[in-house]
Design an enzyme around this catalytic site. Structure first.
Site, PDB file in Angstrom:
ATOM      1  N   GLN A 259       0.838  -1.198   0.000  1.00 13.91           N
ATOM      2  CA  GLN A 259       0.000   0.000   0.000  1.00 13.91           C
ATOM      3  C   GLN A 259       0.879   1.257   0.000  1.00 13.91           C
ATOM      4  OE1 GLN A 259      -3.253   0.375  -0.246  1.00 13.91           O
ATOM      5  NE2 GLN A 259      -3.862  -1.779  -0.143  1.00 13.91           N
ATOM      6  N   TYR A 290      -6.132 -12.380  -2.994  1.00 12.03           N
ATOM      7  CA  TYR A 290      -5.397 -11.244  -3.553  1.00 12.03           C
ATOM      8  C   TYR A 290      -4.543 -10.667  -2.420  1.00 12.03           C
ATOM      9  CZ  TYR A 290      -9.260 -11.716  -6.889  1.00 12.03           C
ATOM     10  OH  TYR A 290     -10.197 -12.202  -7.767  1.00 12.03           O
ATOM     11  N   GLU A 314      -2.031 -15.163  -3.837  1.00 14.46           N
ATOM     12  CA  GLU A 314      -1.580 -13.994  -4.593  1.00 14.46           C
ATOM     13  C   GLU A 314      -1.149 -14.448  -5.987  1.00 14.46           C
ATOM     14  OE1 GLU A 314      -0.351 -10.657  -6.338  1.00 14.46           O
ATOM     15  OE2 GLU A 314      -1.557 -10.758  -4.520  1.00 14.46           O
ATOM     16  N   ASP A 359      -9.359  -8.645  -1.220  1.00 18.24           N
ATOM     17  CA  ASP A 359      -8.736  -7.353  -1.523  1.00 18.24           C
ATOM     18  C   ASP A 359      -8.281  -7.340  -2.979  1.00 18.24           C
ATOM     19  OD1 ASP A 359      -7.530  -4.876  -1.414  1.00 18.24           O
ATOM     20  OD2 ASP A 359      -5.776  -5.552  -0.278  1.00 18.24           O
ATOM     21  N   CYS A 386     -10.696  -0.806  -3.942  1.00 16.82           N
ATOM     22  CA  CYS A 386     -10.101   0.471  -4.345  1.00 16.82           C
ATOM     23  C   CYS A 386     -10.836   1.085  -5.525  1.00 16.82           C
ATOM     24  CB  CYS A 386      -8.621   0.286  -4.678  1.00 16.82           C
ATOM     25  SG  CYS A 386      -8.292  -0.969  -5.939  1.00 16.82           S
TER      26      CYS A 386
END
Length: 430
Positions: A259, A290, A314, A359, A386
């Site tokens: 991030q 994720y 991931e 995420d 996001c």
């Protein structure tokens, strides 16, 4: 911002709703469903308009000089409180239009400011928050960034959204001939940054040695040859940085995902774990989808304990390697690299997980992953998003299967841009 011309939608950057402006089309293919444009003159300004925080990103200044503004600060001309009001309006509108949310959580959501330091209310005026930056290099060897949706490069000096540790490197003072890109990571802990240099085709490694001579010797550096898919070679110092979040420690390489707001990791972890409070307990089976470098994996592992299990998934190989290094001594964590939908086919099944942290990237989880989670039916999903539109689309599919939106929070983790981060709690039908 949205305008309309002869029935065609035009997305206009660098304006404010209600303003009368002149805009220059930047993407106007005759067959396109919509066009794009930049504001080049403000005829009737909004009361929320202010001087832009970054001259290189100021559309009015750039177009007056015959150039383009750098991307990444398209809200820099809007008062900070109005930026957050606009973002909240977008979240509410997308939830209503795509997910049918017309009451309850999400219907009256506000965008929360995020301070730069714990225990303070100082948000830095929306500046000095970015701990990771990507730079290009002009043909003349100067530090640069791209204009929005363009190959055009804009030379930059000082990046006001970046943390002081990045600006202190003064990369714009260096002769960068032979370098194609520079990725800089400055840990929020304040330790020395890591810079990853991508060399141009046929450039000798000695060129990088000359560049590094102009950098503080405390800065670690890695080099990548031309082309994609090559792991960075550590040239000086360490090839990774250590991040600390709420008592957990992570190893992140220069090309790994993390991030970018200095307080984003603890803000999102705190919100997600608070949402799952009462769902997680020692022995729980959970999934972090994720997962990146494992930001949520670590607190989930602490919550379920040695008798529980965390599946951390991931897709990016490099970032997945970072997670493996972080959790190699924790047998309750299984780090799996691969597409989420494929991993769920192997490790899912009804009742496989008590809870899930989801995420995804801006495109959202998508129909297939949502369908799989509906079939698995965990008690709860903490969805970290996001992009309001992709989240609302996914939420609509969950709701269609009887799931409930229990809570929603929105955070201004990208001041001076149109982006906003949300954390939602979704619960399966009882």
């Amino acid at each position: 911002m949205v305008a309309r011309h002869e029935g065609r939608v035009v997305f206009v950057r660098h304006g404010i709703p209600g303003e009368l402006v002149r805009a220059q089309l930047t993407d106007a293919a005759p067959e396109a469903k919509f066009w794009r444009a930049d504001v080049v003159e403000v005829i009737e300004p909004s009361p929320h308009r202010r001087e832009h925080v970054w001259k290189a990103a100021d559309s009015l200044v750039a177009h007056a000089r015959g150039g383009l503004p750098v991307g990444g600060a398209e809200f820099g001309h809007i008062a900070l409180a109005e930026q957050r009001r606009l973002k909240a309006e977008v979240v509410r509108e997308q939830l209503a239009r795509l997910a049918g949310v017309d009451e309850g959580p999400g219907h009256d959501v506000e965008v929360e400011a995020v301070s730069l330091l714990p225990g303070t209310d100082d948000d830095g005026g929306g500046l000095a928050w970015r701990t990771r930056c990507s730079f290009a290099v002009t043909a003349g060897g100067r530090l640069a960034m791209h204009a929005h949706r363009s190959d055009a490069l804009v030379a930059v000096e000082h990046m006001p959204l970046a943390v002081p540790e990045i600006n202190a490197l003064r990369l714009w003072d260096l002769d960068l001939h032979g370098i194609e890109r520079i990725e800089v990571a400055a840990p929020a802990s304040g330790t020395a940054p890591l810079a990853v240099f991508t060399l141009g085709e046929g450039v000798a490694p000695s060129r990088l040695t000359e560049v590094l001579a102009g950098l503080d010797s405390a800065v670690s550096a890695s080099a990548v040859g031309p082309g994609a898919g090559r792991a960075p070679l550590t040239v000086r110092g360490r090839g990774s940085v250590t991040e600390h979040v709420l008592g957990h420690h992570y190893t992140v390489t220069g090309d790994g995902f993390w991030q970018i707001h200095r307080r984003a990791p603890e803000t999102l972890v705190g919100a997600a774990m608070e949402a799952l409070d009462g769902v997680l307990s020692p022995g729980s089976q959970v999934a972090d989808l994720y997962a990146g470098a494992g930001l949520f994996t670590a607190p989930l592992a602490s919550a379920v304990g040695p008798s529980g299990h965390v599946l951390s998934v991931e897709g990016a190989p490099g970032t997945s390697r970072d997670a493996r290094r972080t959790f190699k001594r924790q047998p309750e964590v299984a780090v799996v690299q691969g597409k989420v939908e494929r991993v769920l086919r192997r490790h899912g099944g009804a009742g496989a997980f008590d809870a899930v942290v989801l995420d995804p990237p801006r495109a959202g989880a998508g129909r297939e992953v949502v369908r799989q989670l509906i079939d698995i039916a965990p008690r709860a999903v903490a969805y970290v998003a996001c992009d309001p539109a992709s989240f609302a689309r996914d939420l609509g599919w969950f709701k269609g299967a009887g799931w409930r939106l229990e809570s929603l929070r929105a955070f201004d983790l990208y001041p001076m841009t149109h982006h906003v981060e949300t954390v939602a709690l979704l619960t399966a039908p009882r």
